[in-house]
Design an enzyme around this catalytic site. Structure first.
Site, short mmCIF file in Angstrom:
data_model
loop_
_atom_site.label_atom_id
_atom_site.label_comp_id
_atom_site.label_asym_id
_atom_site.label_seq_id
_atom_site.Cartn_x
_atom_site.Cartn_y
_atom_site.Cartn_z
CG ASP A 33 30.40 31.99 25.50
OD1 ASP A 33 31.63 32.10 25.73
OD2 ASP A 33 29.73 31.23 25.64
CG ASP A 62 31.76 34.28 28.88
OD1 ASP A 62 31.76 34.21 30.16
OD2 ASP A 62 32.57 33.71 28.19
CE1 TYR A 68 33.52 37.14 25.90
CE2 TYR A 68 31.17 37.48 25.76
CZ TYR A 68 32.20 36.55 25.84
OH TYR A 68 32.28 35.13 25.65
CG ASN A 97 35.57 32.89 31.12
OD1 ASN A 97 34.69 32.45 30.35
ND2 ASN A 97 36.40 33.69 30.52
CG HIS A 122 30.97 29.55 30.94
ND1 HIS A 122 30.18 30.32 29.81
CD2 HIS A 122 31.98 30.16 30.74
CE1 HIS A 122 30.93 31.03 29.02
NE2 HIS A 122 32.12 31.02 29.46
CG HIS A 162 38.19 28.06 26.68
ND1 HIS A 162 39.00 28.63 27.38
CD2 HIS A 162 37.37 28.75 25.82
CE1 HIS A 162 38.89 30.13 27.25
NE2 HIS A 162 37.87 30.19 26.28
CB VAL A 168 34.32 26.14 23.21
CG1 VAL A 168 34.95 25.77 21.80
CG2 VAL A 168 35.17 25.55 24.37
CG HIS A 169 33.97 32.32 21.91
ND1 HIS A 169 34.85 33.10 22.02
CD2 HIS A 169 33.41 32.19 22.92
CE1 HIS A 169 34.98 33.72 22.90
NE2 HIS A 169 33.96 33.10 23.82
#
Length: 465
Positions: free
Chosen positions: A164, A193, A196, A230, A315, A325, A353-354
């Site tokens: 991410d 990811d 973005y 995603n 992911h 999420h 998940v960030h």
């Protein structure tokens, strides 16, 4: 109160100031600035277009076969097609070879890409430094890479883990932190990811170009193993874009055919002592689907005598104790977790998940909708699940956690960072997660992994184990 009691009380206070224990797991109370994540301006040095007419840009490598003796070299030229050829040679060799690739372009809404080149270099020697040149006949650019050691159970190999990422100031800190880590990653396992671009108006595909130039300082020198997330879907029917993954599939290649896969989103590779399975959280994975059938046939091919470490990338995490999420990976877990336990997967890495989280070795394969058994249990045949979705993208950190901390969660913290998985031999691997706020050698979370086949002893870090 006696002196001994006073010392005990002080010790308890110190521990509580550093962390909070809950059901044996740790929720870090590390204090970090929660300033808004901001994208780097487009005139930043990291986005600079290389000088010279039609200079190759966005150069990146990935593995080009299952065994690690091939590399896919990819790059973009903007002004004209230019050459598809890669010139390459071994270090200290005067014999220069050529490999020939192909190029493509694509359109997305009102955007037209440059010429995207992909060239596979095959029959490379293990454990060798190669130089390569792209842009032949126009503006030439020279890079280098190392091939992995020959596949074997006791060769050492170190993977970096990033997920991410995006292209914010925090993204730049993450990549810099990884590059300057004293424990040098030799290949990045990227957990999905990338750019973005889909978060900008009309899925602004120029953001794929800026991201490619941003990460080139790493991707041109060591392979990144791609997992789709995603934000690679780019499904936008409102603007007439109905083909999922269009930008990703044009720009990034994977060696999926070599492992018998029918799509580039799920595949496997071997690298040194590891067999790595990449799964696609956003492609169909139910029974009888191509991904399901492929995975069912892939597990029996894993030779733990040859590649003792079995690693899975995806992911969307299956075990996640953040509100962000929450349970999105549950249906995939129900489908595939029994295979993971049966085949004794060592570790599963995810993004999405960030934040950061590491699980205990747990499984929930006893659960069904009627038996009332619905809590994960300790299972030494199960993998450790690690979420490293904290690369630094514009969406910011996931800071809200479910409470109380579940028993399956060993450590969690809402900070940006990267991780290192360093395999020492067939029995031991050293793992460390590095938060961006710390010095390059500081580890925010660590664990010695014991291989599930060759040294299947308990390796939990929780106090109750």
């Amino acid at each position: 109160m006696g002196r001994g009691s006073d010392l005990c009380l002080i010790l308890v206070m110190i521990l509580n100031s550093l962390m909070m224990f809950c059901n044996g797991g740790i929720t870090s109370e590390f204090v970090r600035k929660l300033d808004k994540t901001i994208d780097m301006p487009l005139n930043s040095d990291v986005f600079r277009v290389p000088p010279g007419y039609n200079a190759p840009q966005q150069v990146h490598l990935t593995q080009g076969d299952v065994e690690g003796k091939a590399v896919i070299v990819s790059w973009v030229t903007q002004e004209s097609k230019g050459s598809n050829t890669v010139l390459y040679w071994k270090e200290n060799s005067t014999k220069k070879l050529k490999a020939h690739g192909k190029s493509n372009t694509y359109k997305f809404y009102n955007y037209t890409s440059g010429h995207i080149h992909h060239c596979t270099i095959r029959n490379l020697e293990y454990h060798t430094k190669y130089y390569y040149v792209v842009g032949l006949g126009q503006t030439e650019r020279k890079f280098w890479f190392y091939t992995p050691p020959q596949i074997g159970p006791d060769v050492a190999y170190t993977f970096g883990l990033i997920g991410d990422l995006g292209q914010s100031f925090d993204s730049n800190i993450t990549l810099t932190h990884y590059e300057r880590n004293p424990i040098k990653g030799q290949t990045v396992l990227f957990l999905g990811d990338l750019s973005y671009a889909d978060t900008y108006p009309n899925h602004d595909n120029t953001r794929w170009d800026t991201w490619g130039r941003f990460v080139e300082r790493s991707t041109a020198y060591q392979p990144w193993i791609w997992t789709t997330g995603n934000h690679e879907l780019d499904f936008a029917p409102k603007i007439g874009e109905t083909k999922p993954f269009k930008p990703f599939t044009h720009r990034y290649r994977t060696p999926y055919r070599a492992s018998g896969s029918t799509e580039p989103f799920w595949y496997s590779i071997k690298r040194g002592p590891a067999h790595i399975i990449v799964l696609a959280s956003y492609s169909a994975y139910g029974k009888y689907t191509p991904q399901y059938t492929w995975l069912e046939e892939e597990f029996p091919k894993v030779n733990r005598t040859e590649t003792p470490w079995l690693i899975v990338l995806m992911h969307s995490p299956w075990y996640n104790s953040y509100d962000y999420h929450y349970m999105e990976g549950e249906t995939m877990r129900v489908m595939y977790e029994p295979w993971f336990v049966k085949n004794k997967v060592d570790v599963v890495f995810a993004g999405h998940v960030h934040a950061y989280e590491r699980s205990e070795r747990v499984s929930n394969i006893a659960y069904n909708v009627v038996n009332g058994v619905c809590s994960p249990v300790k299972d030494q045949s199960a993998p450790v699940y690690i979420t490293v979705g904290d690369g630094g993208n514009l969406e910011g950190l996931a800071t809200k956690m479910t409470e109380p901390q579940p028993e399956y969660s060993a450590f969690r913290e809402a900070s940006f960072g990267h991780a290192i998985f360093s395999i020492r031999n067939r029995t031991h691997a050293y793992y460390g997660w590095h938060r961006n706020q710390d010095g390059y050698s500081v580890k925010g979370d660590t664990m010695w992994f014991y291989n599930r086949i060759w040294h299947p002893t308990v390796d939990s870090t929780s106090s109750g184990s």
